[in-house]
Design a protein around this motif. Structure first.
Motif, short mmCIF file in Angstrom:
data_model
loop_
_atom_site.label_atom_id
_atom_site.label_comp_id
_atom_site.label_asym_id
_atom_site.label_seq_id
_atom_site.Cartn_x
_atom_site.Cartn_y
_atom_site.Cartn_z
N GLU A 269 -23.89 -16.90 7.59
CA GLU A 269 -23.44 -17.14 8.95
C GLU A 269 -22.60 -18.42 8.98
O GLU A 269 -22.86 -19.38 8.25
CB GLU A 269 -24.63 -17.28 9.90
N SER A 270 -21.54 -18.42 9.82
CA SER A 270 -20.65 -19.57 9.91
C SER A 270 -20.47 -19.95 11.38
O SER A 270 -20.66 -19.10 12.27
CB SER A 270 -19.29 -19.24 9.29
N PRO A 271 -20.13 -21.20 11.66
CA PRO A 271 -19.93 -21.62 13.05
C PRO A 271 -18.87 -20.78 13.75
O PRO A 271 -17.77 -20.59 13.23
CB PRO A 271 -19.48 -23.08 12.91
N GLY A 272 -19.23 -20.25 14.91
CA GLY A 272 -18.29 -19.44 15.67
C GLY A 272 -18.15 -18.02 15.18
O GLY A 272 -17.40 -17.22 15.76
N GLY A 273 -18.87 -17.65 14.10
CA GLY A 273 -18.78 -16.30 13.57
C GLY A 273 -19.85 -15.40 14.12
O GLY A 273 -20.49 -15.69 15.13
N LEU A 274 -20.07 -14.28 13.45
CA LEU A 274 -21.13 -13.34 13.83
C LEU A 274 -22.32 -13.52 12.89
O LEU A 274 -22.16 -13.85 11.71
CB LEU A 274 -20.63 -11.89 13.74
N ALA A 275 -23.50 -13.24 13.42
CA ALA A 275 -24.72 -13.27 12.61
C ALA A 275 -24.64 -12.17 11.55
O ALA A 275 -23.95 -11.16 11.73
CB ALA A 275 -25.95 -13.08 13.50
N PRO A 276 -25.35 -12.33 10.42
CA PRO A 276 -25.26 -11.35 9.34
C PRO A 276 -25.54 -9.92 9.77
O PRO A 276 -24.84 -8.99 9.34
CB PRO A 276 -26.30 -11.85 8.34
N ASP A 277 -26.56 -9.71 10.64
CA ASP A 277 -26.86 -8.34 11.05
C ASP A 277 -25.75 -7.77 11.94
O ASP A 277 -25.47 -6.56 11.91
CB ASP A 277 -28.21 -8.28 11.77
N LEU A 278 -25.08 -8.62 12.73
CA LEU A 278 -23.98 -8.15 13.57
C LEU A 278 -22.74 -7.85 12.73
O LEU A 278 -21.93 -6.99 13.09
CB LEU A 278 -23.67 -9.16 14.65
N MET A 279 -22.58 -8.56 11.62
CA MET A 279 -21.46 -8.25 10.73
C MET A 279 -21.58 -6.83 10.19
O MET A 279 -20.59 -6.13 10.01
CB MET A 279 -21.40 -9.25 9.57
N THR A 280 -22.82 -6.39 9.95
CA THR A 280 -23.05 -5.02 9.50
C THR A 280 -22.56 -4.03 10.54
O THR A 280 -21.88 -3.03 10.23
CB THR A 280 -24.54 -4.79 9.21
N CYS A 281 -22.91 -4.29 11.80
CA CYS A 281 -22.47 -3.41 12.90
C CYS A 281 -20.95 -3.42 13.02
O CYS A 281 -20.30 -2.37 13.15
CB CYS A 281 -23.11 -3.85 14.22
N TRP A 282 -20.37 -4.62 12.99
CA TRP A 282 -18.91 -4.71 13.14
C TRP A 282 -18.18 -3.99 12.01
O TRP A 282 -17.19 -3.29 12.25
CB TRP A 282 -18.48 -6.19 13.16
N PHE A 283 -18.68 -4.14 10.79
CA PHE A 283 -17.98 -3.52 9.67
C PHE A 283 -18.04 -2.00 9.77
O PHE A 283 -17.10 -1.31 9.39
CB PHE A 283 -18.57 -4.01 8.36
N GLU A 284 -19.13 -1.48 10.31
CA GLU A 284 -19.19 -0.03 10.54
C GLU A 284 -18.15 0.39 11.57
O GLU A 284 -17.47 1.41 11.42
CB GLU A 284 -20.59 0.38 11.00
N GLU A 285 -18.02 -0.39 12.63
CA GLU A 285 -17.02 -0.09 13.66
C GLU A 285 -15.61 -0.16 13.07
O GLU A 285 -14.75 0.66 13.38
CB GLU A 285 -17.14 -1.06 14.83
N LEU A 286 -15.36 -1.18 12.26
CA LEU A 286 -14.04 -1.35 11.68
C LEU A 286 -13.64 -0.13 10.85
O LEU A 286 -12.51 0.35 10.94
CB LEU A 286 -13.99 -2.60 10.81
N ARG A 287 -14.56 0.36 10.04
CA ARG A 287 -14.23 1.51 9.20
C ARG A 287 -13.86 2.73 10.04
O ARG A 287 -12.90 3.45 9.73
CB ARG A 287 -15.40 1.82 8.26
N GLY A 288 -14.60 2.95 11.11
CA GLY A 288 -14.28 4.07 11.99
C GLY A 288 -12.93 3.88 12.66
O GLY A 288 -12.12 4.82 12.76
N GLU A 289 -12.66 2.66 13.11
CA GLU A 289 -11.39 2.40 13.78
C GLU A 289 -10.22 2.51 12.82
O GLU A 289 -9.14 2.99 13.18
CB GLU A 289 -11.39 1.03 14.44
#
Length: 467
Positions: free
Chosen positions: A391-411
């Motif tokens: 996790e980094s300042p201003g970024g997403l939490a590790p579990d949310l990165m998993t969700c986002w990366f799934e969305e990115l692949r679909g998009e």
């Protein structure tokens, strides 16, 4: 940047140098326009015309007489574009008389190959040019009206019709029966000179898919722009828009291919009666690069582009700019109505997720994510997918990165397949199941395993079978 160039302008079939007046006024100090009447047209109507090489000779002589002291370009609309391509080949072959050529502007251009025109219409156009005055005027009026996306001003329409009527019938027929059908593909090859290619979304024969299939493969450094709502006579229809595009092109000529090409067979399918008009219009509009607004920071856009290169690699030059299209979608606020509830709104989620990726790259490798090699990028993306990215300042939490990366692949996949080049890449022929006649929809007739319809074969033999 090209400083104070001369722009030699070549008109469409039946046009004249007058076609370029409005555009020249709008270019102002950015370029000096020298419009040329091709043999058999405008003030050169006493000439019987000639083939593409003869027209190129005519233009080359005019360029020599003009004697530009600095860089110069050739702009061609329709017929004029094929002549411009022939001049560019001579330049790249070392013709000293054409030294200084710095770029091409191809507006609804006739391609190096024979033009994709229905033979019945070609014969009709050849026939009426020799008809009685009343018939000629009626057909000239119809010709001009059919080649624009919206009516011209009364003055421009009248002037353009008069140009068609003063064309030399022999030159008119020489182009339709000869020049338009000449095959210059081998002679043109692939040109290195930078080119701006503009197509009108309402252009029936030489619209976006025809340019992407028949012209772009011959240009190693090109930018392709689709003018929505425009037809074939772009300098007359959109002088402000064309002048703006030319100014941008002069300021920053493309260094690489910036737009995808289409296999000719797939482009022909889009233009065929198997595709209904509404779908064809949508496909042409999807070939247009979004021009904003955008919402991602420059750093985030670069990270997104690097990420997409690994999520959905595209082979060859002229790739679909997925990052630009996704950025425009985020800025619009549009979407499919679904997202992970734990994620913030899409635009914020993307910005923060991309910040996390970049921060992780700098922490692990001392460089931005966009500057990493493929192996290091893949390692970080695998960590993001598994919820292991720090996790980094201003970024997403590790579990949310998993969700986002799934969305990115679909998009990424949705955005890729929304573009005709994406559909062509997987050999998707489903666009050819419709048509405008509800009572006689073409559909599919062969339903056996791996059975191909006869009309599918040219497409699938070229780009592969998605089934």
């Amino acid at each position: 940047m090209i400083d104070e160039p001369v722009l030699f302008c070549l008109h469409f079939l039946g046009g004249s140098a007058r076609e370029w007046r409005s555009l020249a006024e709008r270019l102002g100090p950015h370029a000096r326009c020298v419009a040329i009447d091709l043999p058999g047209f405008g003030d050169a109507a006493d000439h019987p015309g000639g083939d593409v090489a003869a027209m190129a000779d005519h233009v080359a002589a005019r360029i020599r007489a003009e004697g530009p002291s600095g860089p110069w370009l050739v702009a061609g609309n329709s017929m004029g574009a094929k002549v411009a391509l022939a001049l560019a080949r001579r330049h790249e072959d070392g013709d000293p008389a054409l030294a200084g050529l710095a770029g091409l502007v191809l507006l609804a251009g006739s391609p190096p190959c024979p033009e994709p025109m229905a033979e019945e219409r070609r014969r009709a156009m050849i026939a009426w040019i020799d008809a009685d005055p009343e018939t000629r005027r009626r057909e000239a009026e119809a010709f001009v009206s059919a080649n624009v996306g919206a009516p011209l001003s009364p003055e421009d329409h009248a002037r353009t019709v008069e140009d068609v009527l003063r064309a030399n019938p022999q030159a008119w027929k020489a182009w339709l029966a000869g020049g338009a059908n000449e095959d210059w593909r081998e002679r043109i090859g692939t040109l290195r000179i930078p080119a701006l290619v503009v197509s009108g979304a309402q252009d029936g024969d030489l619209g976006p898919e025809a340019q992407a299939a028949l012209t772009l493969p011959h240009l190693a450094r090109h930018r392709h722009v689709v003018a929505l709502g425009a037809g074939h006579l772009l300098p007359l229809e959109r002088p402000d828009e064309m002048a703006g595009l030319i100014r941008d092109f002069l300021a920053a000529p493309p260094e690489t291919a910036e737009a995808p090409t289409l296999p000719p067979a797939f482009a022909a399918l889009i233009g065929s009666e198997r595709v209904n008009t509404r779908l064809r219009t949508t496909l042409r509009e999807r070939m247009r690069e979004p021009d904003g607004p955008f919402c991602l920071s420059a750093e985030a856009r670069a990270t997104l582009a690097a990420c997409l290169d690994r999520v959905l690699p595209q082979a060859g030059a002229g790739k679909i700019d997925l990052a630009r299209r996704i950025d425009a979608r985020l800025a619009s606020g549009a979407g499919d109505g679904w997202r992970f509830a734990a994620l913030p709104p899409d635009a914020e989620a993307y910005e923060r997720a991309l910040r996390s990726l970049d921060a992780a790259a700098r922490a692990a490798h001392g460089r931005a994510f966009a500057d990493l090699d493929d192996t290091d990028r893949d390692g970080l993306l695998e960590a993001a997918a598994a919820g292991r990215l720090p996790e980094s300042p201003g970024g997403l939490a590790p579990d949310l990165m998993t969700c986002w990366f799934e969305e990115l692949r679909g998009e990424a996949v949705r955005t890729f397949l929304a573009h005709p080049a994406g559909l062509a890449a997987i050999g998707f022929t489903g666009i050819g199941a419709g048509g405008d006649e509800a009572e006689a929809l073409p559909g599919y007739r062969l339903t056996g395993l791996n059975a191909r319809e006869p009309w599918e074969a040219p497409i699938l033999d070229t780009v592969g079978d998605a089934r």
